[in-house]
Design an enzyme around this catalytic site. Sequence first.
Site, PDB file in Angstrom:
ATOM      1  N   ASP A  10       0.833  -1.195   0.000  1.00  0.00           N
ATOM      2  CA  ASP A  10       0.000   0.000   0.000  1.00  0.00           C
ATOM      3  C   ASP A  10       0.875   1.255   0.000  1.00  0.00           C
ATOM      4  OD1 ASP A  10      -2.812   1.037   0.418  1.00  0.00           O
ATOM      5  OD2 ASP A  10      -1.871   1.942   2.170  1.00  0.00           O
ATOM      6  N   GLU A  24      13.978 -15.369   0.698  1.00  0.00           N
ATOM      7  CA  GLU A  24      14.333 -16.489   1.575  1.00  0.00           C
ATOM      8  C   GLU A  24      13.368 -17.650   1.383  1.00  0.00           C
ATOM      9  OE1 GLU A  24      14.290 -15.056   5.602  1.00  0.00           O
ATOM     10  OE2 GLU A  24      15.789 -13.521   5.152  1.00  0.00           O
TER      11      GLU A  24
HETATM   12  C1  GLC Z   1      -4.174   3.113  -0.694  1.00  0.00           C
HETATM   13  C2  GLC Z   1      -5.408   2.276  -0.571  1.00  0.00           C
HETATM   14  C3  GLC Z   1      -6.532   3.151  -0.120  1.00  0.00           C
HETATM   15  C4  GLC Z   1      -6.177   3.756   1.220  1.00  0.00           C
HETATM   16  C5  GLC Z   1      -4.835   4.451   1.178  1.00  0.00           C
HETATM   17  C6  GLC Z   1      -4.307   4.715   2.550  1.00  0.00           C
HETATM   18  O1  GLC Z   1      -4.270   4.065  -1.697  1.00  0.00           O
HETATM   19  O2  GLC Z   1      -5.660   1.619  -1.775  1.00  0.00           O
HETATM   20  O3  GLC Z   1      -7.745   2.461  -0.038  1.00  0.00           O
HETATM   21  O4  GLC Z   1      -7.166   4.663   1.584  1.00  0.00           O
HETATM   22  O5  GLC Z   1      -3.863   3.686   0.531  1.00  0.00           O
HETATM   23  O6  GLC Z   1      -3.877   3.548   3.165  1.00  0.00           O
END
Ligand code: GLC
Length: 568
Positions: free
Chosen positions: A218, A269
């Site tokens: 993310d 790993e």
């Molecule tokens: C990413 C995710 C989104 C979230 C953001 C903060 O863009 O896809 O849904 O709100 O990160 O974590």
Amino acid sequence: MPATAQPDRTDPSADWWRHAAVYQIYPRSFADANRDGIGDIPGITSRVPYLASLGIDAVWLSPFYPSALADGGYDVDDYRDIDPRLGTLEDFDAMVAALHAVGIKVIADIVPNHTSDRHAWFREALASAPGSAARDRYIFRDGAGENGELPPNGWTSIFGGGAWERVSEADGTPGQWYFHLFAKEQPDLNWDNPEVHEDFLTTLRFWSDRGVDGFRVDVAHGLKKDMDAVHADLDTIHRAELFASGEHPLWDRDEVHSIYAEWRKVLNEYTPPRAAVAEAWVHADRRAKYASPEGLGQAFNFDLLKADFDAGQFREVITKNLGEAAATGASSTWVFSNHDVVRHATRYGLPKGSGWEGAGADGKDWLLNGGRPAEVDAALGLRRAKAATALMLALPGSAYLYQGEELGLQEVGRIPEEYRQDPTFFRNRGVDVGRDGCRVPLPWEAAPAAGSSFGFGSDGAHLPQPAWFKEYAVSVQDADPGSTLGFYRRALALRHELEGPERLEWLGSEDEDVLHFSRPVDRGQWHVVTNFGTAPTSLPEGEVLLATVEPEEGKLPADATAWVRTAL
Ligand code: GLC
Ligand code: CA
């Protein structure tokens, strides 16, 4: 395996992710085993036969960790546990085993830019003094102004409003400020702190040891920041895609790649090495760094998602991305829908130029108009979405699908305010309706057990399912090969049969609104023709394997894609 060991490149399964069809599950809205209105892990396990019937290679699960859901689970309280509303670690293990038993890999979502404000570290930071080691795991600063009453600078949150929140010190006096790129419940971690590095390596091992095959990272282009930069231009503060330099104070800084080099060592790993895909909304020239073999290996490419349904735009995006992939040895990724954007079956039914967020000419969200929004031509949107998806599934590289697109689901425009969950909605009232509309739970059954719930909850789902969801229910489409679901199943099954070298060749067409390419497959060529225009177009001579709209007298109608196999 010692940490320095190289992955076994002779393992034929090591590169599975290069051409995988990955289905994104938003766990709280996928399937609800105990019928409390919230999707759960046992619900996913119960639908493994459905997932297998789709013909996908992997599932990517959006966060399932304990969370107050200030941002749909992207506010994580504990990275090594399951939200009790969704199940237990034992349920998770059972789900992984059931998916693996049918040959489906599992990708977990990892959220390294920020924790939630309920994470043990953040609570410790609040209870500790300014300048303490506990505060150094986050980004705390003294405020500006005579008494520190002003935020340290004017940076804004990506969800709207300021990016700084003031805390009360342990003795109750107004105190320091902490930085949050997203909601205030999502304090940013300090990636200059070695403890933060160590802890994420532990988390990667924790899930890899449990059999997770890969990670979706993310906000991979966040993490490293230059908090001392004086950046006056607030207009571009969240527009990393405009910067090719690696010198933006908050996004896509060169230093971030040292983190992924560390991660790659740990991922390697394992046998096969664990895969990873970066969510990085960066300048196109900088994507390759995230996708390098020494880094995460793959990065989302959102170019197609941002394009209009337009032959010229599609062709340019595809050519550019395949060229980049070939130059760097990475594999391309393709995606039209996910939990952050308006569903493509709705986008393509909006007037051209509405963009991937579905904004109208006045910058306001079309979906604010409520219901299945008046301006949306749902039938046209779905027809084009199928054409675009059939084109995407024929491209070399991996394809990411979002739950519900296989049913042809439309975005839900009208959601009563008391059910709204997305912080974007609350922080941008009247302008941006937010992302709840693509997160409404899937309709499994057309006949509601009670209330308006189509197979979700006994008293309705956590985000209410509109009455018109009924016509999209799995139970309605399941046995009908002519349904959208039937189309996805057929396309995904054929995609396996047609696997070939990661190459395509553009073929000429007299019509600039038509795209035609071919790929070499066993004993022949696989032709893909998409008609973006209005007049029917001719198809190559051969066996029509798939057509999103039936050809008439050998011609492919408007807004449709066909796959044709020709023999050598
Ligand atoms: C990413 C995710 C989104 C979230 C953001 C903060 O863009 O896809 O849904 O709100 O990160 O974590
Ligand atoms: Ca449930």
